[in-house]
Design a protein around this motif. Structure first.
Motif, PDB file in Angstrom:
ATOM      1  N   ILE A  32      43.036  41.471  51.271  1.00 46.47           N
ATOM      2  CA  ILE A  32      42.058  42.232  50.492  1.00 46.47           C
ATOM      3  C   ILE A  32      41.148  41.279  49.724  1.00 46.47           C
ATOM      4  N   GLU A  33      41.740  40.266  49.102  1.00 46.73           N
ATOM      5  CA  GLU A  33      40.926  39.307  48.342  1.00 46.73           C
ATOM      6  C   GLU A  33      40.015  38.511  49.282  1.00 46.73           C
TER       7      GLU A  33
ATOM      8  N   PHE B 119      38.825  30.212  47.985  1.00 50.14           N
ATOM      9  CA  PHE B 119      40.094  30.941  48.082  1.00 50.14           C
ATOM     10  C   PHE B 119      40.529  31.069  49.545  1.00 50.14           C
ATOM     11  N   VAL B 120      39.593  31.437  50.407  1.00 51.00           N
ATOM     12  CA  VAL B 120      39.912  31.597  51.831  1.00 51.00           C
ATOM     13  C   VAL B 120      40.432  30.281  52.412  1.00 51.00           C
TER      14      VAL B 120
ATOM     15  N   GLY C  67      36.681  40.410  50.222  1.00 56.16           N
ATOM     16  CA  GLY C  67      35.768  40.880  49.191  1.00 56.16           C
ATOM     17  C   GLY C  67      36.426  41.407  47.943  1.00 56.16           C
ATOM     18  N   GLY C  68      37.749  41.573  47.970  1.00 55.53           N
ATOM     19  CA  GLY C  68      38.470  42.033  46.796  1.00 55.53           C
ATOM     20  C   GLY C  68      38.446  43.540  46.627  1.00 55.53           C
ATOM     21  N   GLY C  69      39.272  44.014  45.733  1.00 54.04           N
ATOM     22  CA  GLY C  69      39.354  45.445  45.457  1.00 54.04           C
ATOM     23  C   GLY C  69      39.929  45.669  44.076  1.00 54.04           C
TER      24      GLY C  69
ATOM     25  N   THR D 127      42.623  47.466  37.075  1.00 53.92           N
ATOM     26  CA  THR D 127      41.875  46.209  37.102  1.00 53.92           C
ATOM     27  C   THR D 127      41.807  45.732  38.552  1.00 53.92           C
ATOM     28  N   GLY D 128      41.313  44.515  38.742  1.00 51.78           N
ATOM     29  CA  GLY D 128      41.205  43.984  40.091  1.00 51.78           C
ATOM     30  C   GLY D 128      42.570  43.683  40.706  1.00 51.78           C
TER      31      GLY D 128
END
Length: 496
Positions: free
Chosen positions: A347-348, A276-277, A351-353, A258-259
């Motif tokens: 990572i988030e 979030f940032v 752009g996330g992963g 999952t993410g």
């Protein structure tokens, strides 16, 4: 077409028998002793002939980009259901039109995702209940999806924004699904040591909405939860004895995928990535987020993120395939817990992963698998060879069931395994004339040699198709013939 010299496993769970299968205009017309002749004859040479496998839990919104879905075909799958875990297209009619235009190889059913409905109906990702008007808008989206042929609604209650929803909200939407005799499929709120709280919610929704219910990818995640499979199954058996219609699906691996954002507290993810940032850039808020991440880790019985592997990080693909500690060491020069957390936050921010999480017990897996209400589903999607380092389940799930848990470990008989991949999902999701071999049923068929079936995909080297499936037919049309992909794409939308 006539398929001769077959070991027929009809999908019902009945004992295999030798015989032939006659097919005309996409449907089975004869089974057993077939004396007639046909324009095309296929000698199965004693191999198994079974209904095409039905994978009720996939994430295949990219099916129009990879219409052959070869990874599914090569493990015998002829029907997939997408839109799981609350993530879906909300415009079901338009999605189905795109599938028809793309000319896909297999059948595609769809669920309406609660998370997508919630975000659209509320205009964002909010930690609050919807207003009365917003709830009506959400119900209208679900109803339109059902009218357009969706098989039901899914939730992803560990994912934002589904995790922000209260039980009462889900019950109201599930009632809409129940009016159409659809399925409520749920990635529950907890799959950890708190699973019984999640089961209470699942059964409450099933009872109050009077809806057919599917527990998605049944599992016990994290060392603190291991060893309680029998208790979970006993809970579900009791619920069924009380009249609730509940089934469950499972993939054949002790790792999930999952993410990577699932390591971060939900409250930190409300709103946009920019929100979030901003939170992470605020020292006080960042300290709260880090504290929450450590709490999540501690509850699972772990001390670091060595169980997690990066599957896809578009901003830096060089990290794909590395554990979080190894990636932190490469990027930050150290692999302390603090460095691992900083990497996950970064990572988030960028752009996330997605990740692969090694978090389940093999013994729990086998106990869930043996239960007669457990069907087989990959939780995968169409894959492009060589892209990223995804979970191997998209390439090997059904083959792994047959090779590891039928042939080698004998956890299931061949007939039981085929039933869990065919008639049980067809009956659960209301797929008429599919999932069984009988005159009048659609000729979705798979031919395989049980002694040669093998999942070739591995965690560190996933991009390999399964072997042993020589022929696959969709509505009587060969899509795999003598081990080779044909150019035929006879599939399309499978409407409720």
């Amino acid at each position: 077409m006539i398929i001769r010299n077959a070991l027929i496993v009809d999908g019902t769970g009945a004992a295999a028998f030798e015989g032939s299968v006659g097919i005309r205009e996409g449907r089975i017309t004869a089974l057993g002793a077939v004396k007639e002749s046909a324009k095309a004859e296929l000698d199965a040479q004693g191999r198994v002939v079974a209904p095409g496998f039905i994978d009720v839990h996939t994430h295949s919104e990219n099916i129009c980009k990879l219409p052959e879905a070869e990874n599914f075909l090569r493990m015998g799958v002829t029907t997939i259901v997408t839109g799981n875990c609350g993530m879906s297209r909300t415009d079901v009619a338009a999605f189905f039109k795109e599938i028809e235009k793309a000319k896909v190889s297999l059948h595609v059913g769809a669920l309406v995702g609660h998370g997508a409905v919630r975000e659209q109906g509320m205009g964002g990702r909010f930690i609050r209940a919807p207003t009365a008007e917003q709830l009506e808008a959400m119900k209208a989206l679900v109803e339109q999806g059902m009218k357009d042929g969706a098989l039901g609604m899914s939730t992803g209650l560990i994912y934002v924004p589904g995790s922000f929803a209260k039980t009462e909200e889900i019950i109201e939407l599930a009632k809409v699904v129940a009016r159409y005799d659809g399925v409520y499929a749920s990635h529950m709120r907890y799959e950890t040591s708190r699973i019984f709280s999640a089961l209470d919610e699942l059964t409450s929704i099933a009872r109050e909405a009077q809806v057919r219910t599917e527990l998605s990818h049944i599992k016990l995640s994290g060392p603190s939860a291991w060893g309680r499979a029998d208790e979970v199954l006993a809970y579900l058996d009791k619920a069924r004895a009380e009249g609730l219609r509940i089934t469950h699906d499972q993939y054949a691996y002790t790792a999930s995928s999952t993410g990577l954002r699932q390591t971060i507290p939900d409250a930190a993810l409300e709103g946009t990535r920019e929100d979030f940032v901003a939170r992470v850039n605020d020292p006080a808020r960042k300290a709260e987020i880090i504290h929450g991440m450590k709490e999540i880790l501690s509850r699972s019985g772990r001390t670091d993120y060595s169980y997690a592997v990066i599957a896809r990080f578009a901003a830096d693909p060089s990290l794909n395939g590395l554990t979080i500690p190894a990636a932190a060491k490469r990027v930050r020069g150290a692999d302390s817990l603090e460095d691992q957390i900083e990497l996950l936050l970064d990572i988030e921010k960028r752009g996330g992963g997605s990740g692969v999480f090694h978090g389940m017990s093999e013994e729990d897996l086998r106990r869930f698998l043996k239960h007669p209400h457990t069907m087989i589903a990959s939780d995968g999607g169409p894959r492009l060879l060589g892209e990223d380092v995804p979970h191997p389940r998209s390439y090997g799930n059904n083959a792994r069931i047959l090779s590891r848990y039928v042939r080698e470990q004998k956890v299931l008989t061949l007939e039981e395994a085929v039933c869990r991949m065919t008639s049980l999902p067809a009956e659960t999701f209301g797929m008429k004339d599919r999932g069984v071999l009988k005159p009048g049923a659609w000729a979705d068929l798979v031919i395989f040699d049980l002694e040669k079936v093998q999942d070739m995909s591995e965690f560190n080297d996933p991009h390999h198709y399964s072997e042993g499936f020589t022929d696959v037919l969709v509505d009587g049309v060969p899509v795999i013939r003598e081990g080779k992909l044909t150019e035929a794409r006879p599939g399309g939308p499978l409407r409720r």
